[in-house]
Design an enzyme around this catalytic site. Structure first.
Site, PDB file in Angstrom:
ATOM      1  N   PRO A   2       7.088  -7.522   5.578  1.00 52.62           N
ATOM      2  CG  PRO A   2       8.486  -9.387   5.628  1.00 52.62           C
ATOM      3  CD  PRO A   2       7.191  -8.858   6.136  1.00 52.62           C
ATOM      4  CD  GLU A   3       6.063  -2.505   1.266  1.00 47.33           C
ATOM      5  OE1 GLU A   3       6.338  -2.079   0.134  1.00 47.33           O
ATOM      6  OE2 GLU A   3       5.418  -1.847   2.094  1.00 47.33           O
TER       7      GLU A   3
END
Ligand SMILES: [Zn+2]
Length: 274
Positions: A2-3
């Site tokens: 996840p960013e």
């Protein structure tokens, strides 16, 4: 992995469901990889504390806690596969659950992580010298244009690699680095320190635009994420170059190219990006 937008989406979703509630008890799996602070310290810090706020710093979810004069932060790093779920207690505990916090509202906050690259830790912030968690680098959504330009001064690495360096700018990963560089019209292999001020100014604005857009889209899938299983719906985000190798550029129809920069696959338009 996840960013920034995914982590912010999760943090906002969890905040809406649990802020103001008190953690009544906590269960932990005690798997050593997962616990950066010892399970005992985490349990001691969390039990009886009120959740003031859940927010994002870099790629970390930060839970601000308060208990009779003591302030602390519970840090959740999702790693590759970590998920933070708000569940009714009668929903079966999924496999690979490493922490279950029982909340005063009756629900549970659960940390589930199959591959165990996620990390849980606590930070006390009640002493005068204690600083709240600020992450490894600068915040992409808040950094000023001069500070952004200064980050890359003298750097000989390709701009794509510099964007992934979390000690410079934190929260930007492979997807948003590629998308930001496309929107700014900059080739990923250009030497970071050689970009002009105007180019870096465009890059900062492009990154902010794409990150904010992704956060808006992510917001619509929050309830799915928090209540069930994963960032379902999030990838509706229309990537312009990321994973579009060989497909026509949406601006000029030239096929999107894929190269490797700093060990990471990198997607760009050879015409729109110079
Ligand atoms: Zn193009």
């Amino acid at each position: 992995m996840p960013e920034l937008p995914e982590v912010e989406t999760v943090a906002n979703g969890v905040h809406a469901r649990v802020h103001g509630q008190t953690i009544q008890s906590i269960w932990t799996s005690n798997k050593p990889q997962t616990f950066k602070s010892t399970p005992e310290v985490i349990s001691e810090t969390l039990t009886g504390s009120r959740i003031e706020r859940v927010h994002r710093v870099g790629k970390t979810i930060v839970v601000d806690l308060k208990r009779s004069g003591m302030e602390a932060q519970f840090l959740v790093h999702l790693g590759m596969t970590g998920r933070l779920l708000v569940s009714e207690p009668d929903v079966p505990i999924p496999p690979h659950t490493h922490a279950v916090l029982s909340l005063s509202g009756g629900r549970e906050l659960r940390f589930v992580d199959a591959r165990r690259f996620g990390r849980l830790s606590v930070l006390t912030t009640h002493e005068e010298d204690d600083q709240p968690y600020s992450g490894p680098g600068k915040e992409p959504l808040l950094i000023s244009p001069p500070d952004f330009i200064a980050l890359f001064r003298g750097r000989k690495t390709p701009i794509k690699a510099a964007l992934l360096n979390q000690s410079l700018l934190h929260g930007v990963g492979n997807i948003y680095a590629d998308e930001g560089l496309f929107r700014a019209g900059i080739r990923p292999k250009r030497q970071a320190g050689r970009l002009t001020r105007a180019e870096l100014g465009r890059l900062r604005e492009a990154l902010i635009t794409v990150l904010k857009h992704a956060i808006e889209l992510g917001g619509s899938s929050v309830s799915d994420y928090v209540d069930a299983d994963g960032v379902r719906g999030f990838f509706q985000l229309e990537h312009r170059v990321y994973m579009r190798t060989g497909q026509p550029c949406l601006v000029c129809s030239t096929p999107i190219k894929k190269i490797v920069v700093g060990g990471r696959s990198t997607h760009f338009c050879p015409v729109c990006q110079q």
